[in-house]
Design an enzyme around this catalytic site. Structure first.
Site, mmCIF file in Angstrom:
data_model
loop_
_atom_site.group_PDB
_atom_site.id
_atom_site.type_symbol
_atom_site.label_atom_id
_atom_site.label_comp_id
_atom_site.label_asym_id
_atom_site.label_seq_id
_atom_site.Cartn_x
_atom_site.Cartn_y
_atom_site.Cartn_z
ATOM 1 C CD GLU A 112 42.310 35.157 13.325
ATOM 2 O OE1 GLU A 112 41.882 36.212 13.818
ATOM 3 O OE2 GLU A 112 41.923 34.033 13.700
ATOM 4 C CG HIS B 150 22.481 43.422 25.238
ATOM 5 N ND1 HIS B 150 23.341 42.669 26.002
ATOM 6 C CD2 HIS B 150 22.430 42.819 24.028
ATOM 7 C CE1 HIS B 150 23.761 41.645 25.284
ATOM 8 N NE2 HIS B 150 23.226 41.721 24.087
ATOM 9 C CB CYS C 250 34.213 37.756 9.654
ATOM 10 S SG CYS C 250 35.763 37.048 10.231
ATOM 11 C CG ASP D 288 43.633 39.500 15.497
ATOM 12 O OD1 ASP D 288 43.985 40.507 16.142
ATOM 13 O OD2 ASP D 288 43.142 38.497 16.041
#
Length: 555
Positions: free
Chosen positions: A432, A190, A503, A456
């Site tokens: 995946e 962050h 993704c 994965d």
């Protein structure tokens, strides 16, 4: 001239003097004191907690006024962490049962949380360790009456340190802080996200190359290449000034793409979404003009705790994300605990090969009450925006049917209770595993969409653990087997009229954008900073012209 090499995480080039600061505040508290009056010590802790919350509110207001509301949300999250019931009760228990001073109790509880997260084989999760350190060190400082503002500076310079916390970054003045150098630090920390929002170039991972003897010297920070030049020569100065002008023009072009369509030269459109793990990631999602959220890692709600998050806690988080994203789609991946993501209160059995063991949808189907609680929270939040649900680690048609059956039960229970929800929430499958790939024609009949998790999928298909140094060099996301499986999934999805996305890390790989467009991939979801670069690539591509050559090259 001395040259240091790190990793550039906030692009830009800065010229200035280096000022090396102390490391981030420590959560180490070696002073363990026995206390006699536990109630008085708890009051001391509560006063420190109150002061810490006030300090976080000040930081929130500062970042809101100087940067934007989205960037300030991290301090709302930090406040939630300080007020977290599990965190507080663990500290109370130590004070009461061990009769120790409160700062020592905070230190012990925080170290235990950090130790758990540090063992997780997920870089994004490990990056949240910095948040725990920041919150805990602030709390310890407030208990001791010592809140530091040592990153406030009055002269223009480039700051260097072991690491920087979000709090320290927020206290910087973007007019005087020309750049950040970190010995450690990570891409999605962050502190780096805030630095990007504040337009402060940043390089991390310098390690022991960053020496105190460089303090006060003239340097150039190249956030594009991650290179630092100590006492640069004239030739280097001229070269980097020229590069700076070229880079400024490039970023102006990228910024001009905000609000533009993700459409190819021959009229093919694709959705560009972002991956997130918590509310605090929304600032960078909005700043990079993401069309939605393609992967919300909901397991972050279950980590750093000693008991299950309530339905109400989950509902508030999902509601907040949907409200912030307005009418943009948010795809929530249901709980993906297990494997490297260990949570004590789940009481998961020890496994020799956890990556192939009791995890994700397997746990949810085996413990339906946990699954139902999460689904109820998602459906309750569904009236506040556009949400979709995605099941991870599906390997059989029966698993998908069983998961959908539980969804149906939850919807029925909510309807019977008179609780409003969106009846048209889409339900998708994360592809995946090779098993899911080769039954994707059957899964497509039951699913509303697919999202391919290439990380994965690559690991399971090649039987290679990326974290194992002995074989990590063989990990090849460009392997024809992986790319051919992506084609199989895309073909089966489209045959049955559903959309398909990616993704995993490959979604942000510009070398593969033309291939994904050629295969008809409908959505790419990635870390938000990559979105505008991929948009540029899409808008420069004519799929009809490159399709045959690209498919021949990769497949």
């Amino acid at each position: 001239m001395t040259v240091l090499k790190g990793k550039g995480v906030v692009k830009g080039i800065s010229f200035g003097k280096l000022s090396i600061k102390n490391s981030i505040s420590s959560i180490d508290c070696n002073l363990k004191c026995k206390i006699n009056d536990t109630q008085l010590e708890i009051l001391r802790y509560e006063n420190g907690k109150k002061a810490a919350i006030e300090h976080l509110k000040e930081l929130y207001n500062k970042v809101c006024s100087e940067v934007d509301k989205e960037s300030a949300m991290i301090f709302e999250v930090h406040q939630m962490m300080i007020e977290d019931e599990t965190y507080c009760s663990s500290i109370f228990d130590l004070i009461k049962n061990e009769k120790v001073n409160s700062e020592y109790a905070v230190s012990c509880v925080s170290k235990k949380m950090i130790d758990k997260l540090s063992k997780v084989d997920d870089e994004y999760i490990r990056e949240r360790i910095a948040d725990i350190k920041d919150v805990s060190s602030l709390l310890i400082d407030c208990i001791c009456g010592n809140v530091s503002r040592d990153c406030e500076i009055n002269r223009k310079c480039i700051l260097g340190a072991n690491d920087f916390t979000p709090s320290q970054t927020a206290e910087m003045n973007s007019e005087t802080t020309k750049g950040l150098l970190m010995m450690n630090g990570t891409v999605n920390s962050h502190a780096c996200i805030l630095a990007k929002a504040m337009n402060i170039p940043c390089v991390v991972g310098l390690g022991d190359q960053l020496k105190e003897e460089y303090d006060g010297k003239d340097i150039i920070l190249d956030g594009f290449s991650g290179t630092i030049y100590i006492e640069p020569d004239v030739t280097t100065i001229k070269r980097l000034k020229k590069k700076l002008k070229m880079c400024q023009k490039h970023y102006e072009l990228l910024n001009n793409l905000k609000g533009k369509e993700n459409i190819t030269l021959d009229g093919k459109k694709i959705k560009l979404y972002a991956n997130i793990g918590s509310i605090s990631d929304l600032n960078i999602v909005k700043g990079n003009d993401a069309g939605g959220i393609g992967l919300f890692r909901s397991e972050f709600l279950y980590l750093r705790r000693k008991n299950y998050p309530s339905e109400e806690e989950q509902f508030k988080v999902y509601k907040k994300v949907l409200e912030e994203m307005k009418d943009k789609e948010v795809v929530i991946r249901t709980l993906d605990i297990g494997a490297d993501k260990k949570v004590d209160y789940f009481d998961l059995p020890r496994e020799d090969n956890p990556a192939m063991g009791y995890r994700a949808i397997r746990i949810c189907l085996d413990r339906p009450q946990i699954f139902k609680q999460q689904l109820r929270a998602i459906f309750r939040a569904s009236t506040f925006g556009k949400v979709s649900i995605m099941f991870p680690m599906i390997i059989s048609l029966q698993e998908l049917k069983n998961a959908k059956k539980i969804v149906k039960e939850v919807k029925h229970e909510l309807k019977e209770s008179g609780i409003p929800f969106d009846k048209n929430v889409k339900v998708g499958v994360m592809i995946e595993t090779p098993a899911a790939v080769f039954i994707s024609d059957e899964l497509a009949k039951e699913a509303d969409f697919f999202s391919i998790g290439t990380n994965d999928l690559t690991q399971y298909s090649l039987a290679i653990d990326r974290q194992n140094n002995k074989v990590s060099g063989m990990y090849d996301p460009y392997h024809k087997a992986i790319l051919r499986m992506i084609k199989i999934v895309a073909d089966n999805a489209h045959k049955h009229g559903i959309w398909v996305g990616i993704c995993g890390e490959l979604a942000a790989d510009e070398n593969l954008t033309e291939l994904f467009l050629s295969l008809g991939i409908d959505e790419l979801s990635m870390s938000a900073p990559f979105i505008l670069g991929i948009r540029k690539k899409i808008r420069e591509t004519n799929v009809d012209e490159v399709r045959d050559e690209i498919i021949k090259k990769f497949l």
